[in-house]
Design a protein around this motif. Structure first.
Motif: not given
Length: 285
Positions: A9-20
């Motif tokens: 199934g589908a899950i939510d997620y957060q992603d701060t992004g960036g190259d680190g």
């Protein structure tokens, strides 16, 4: 909030992004990404990704036939990392310790290091005081009853339950948010019950634990000295079990170290990352 379709199934997620360097944060039952809300802002220079796992606090139900056992959810974490095309990640756990089973299942190739923060280990699935709640969730209507009981202050603040997970106390709005999906949705309650009642027998858990010795990459074990759910000796045992394990104890904290000691946790996590070749990426300026 972005979402990703996985086999269950589908899950939510957060992603701060960036190259680190990439840090994957896993939460407990029935929590969500807000468990890490005090820590992530302190980790500048890292890409922090926080999936909302189907542990009962998820906002969208999983497929009816989804495997939401301890092993099944661990494999979903591995699938999540693979679907995002990530390698060399640092997997950070607190409270729920099941993602360690990626090692016992031979699915940890994309994990460069582990940070185990006051989490379930060995045969402590679920932790002692939580066994009664897990038993309630395993009977028809049990999760519905639990969501109602969580509205009663004496129950939600009980030191043998969620009230014992933080010395500071979990804010009411956060705790309400964690239980809101199961309060509203019968399908979420179904998922919650499947996971809560999924702990294998003691013999199986200990056999899986022995396989953790195969993880030959760096492991930081952070344990709370005043934890009522995770035995203090488990921190030492985990650090000794992993070939490259190291133990740091944090005082004045219970299980939810991200709640009680976020600054100290961010400090020791950053030190560990830098020492093992995953220093932060600083913006030029």
């Amino acid at each position: 909030m972005p979402q990703i379709a996985l086999s269950s199934g589908a899950i939510d997620y957060q992603d701060t992004g960036g190259d680190g360097p990439v840090l994957i944060f896993c939460h407990g039952m029935p929590m969500n990404e807000t468990q890490w809300r005090k820590v992530v802002p302190l980790l500048n220079g890292y890409r922090c990704i926080l999936p909302t796992l189907p542990l009962g606090g998820h906002r969208r139900p999983m497929n009816r036939d989804a495997d939401l056992s301890q092993r099944g959810v661990a494999l979903l974490v591995g699938e999540f990392i693979e679907r995002l095309g990530l390698d060399g990640v640092t997997l950070v756990l607190n409270d729920w310790g099941g993602a360690q089973f990626l090692v016992s299942e031979g699915k940890s190739q994309r994990v460069a290091r582990l940070a185990l923060v006051a989490c379930e280990a060995f045969d402590n699935f679920p932790p002692g005081p939580a066994k009664a709640a897990a038993a309630v969730c395993g009977v028809p209507g049990g999760v519905w009853l639990l969501t109602r009981l969580m509205r009663i202050p004496w129950f939600r603040n009980n030191r043998n339950g969620y009230g014992g997970m933080s010395l500071r106390g979990i804010p009411d709005d956060i705790l309400d948010d964690w239980f809101a999906p199961a309060t509203r949705s019968k399908a979420i309650r179904r998922d919650f019950a499947k996971f809560a009642a999924s702990a294998p027998k003691r013999e199986t858990l200990l056999a899986w634990s022995e396989r953790l010795r195969d993880f030959d990459r760096p492991v930081l074990v952070v344990w709370a000295t005043e934890d009522r759910l995770m035995p203090r000796e488990h921190g030492r045992r985990l650090a000794e079990l992993y070939p490259q394990g190291r133990l740091i104890e944090i005082a004045d904290s219970s299980t939810l170290v991200p709640e009680d000691q976020p600054e100290r946790l961010a400090e020791v996590l950053t030190e560990f990352l830098v020492e093992t070749g995953a220093g932060p990426v600083r913006e030029a300026g």
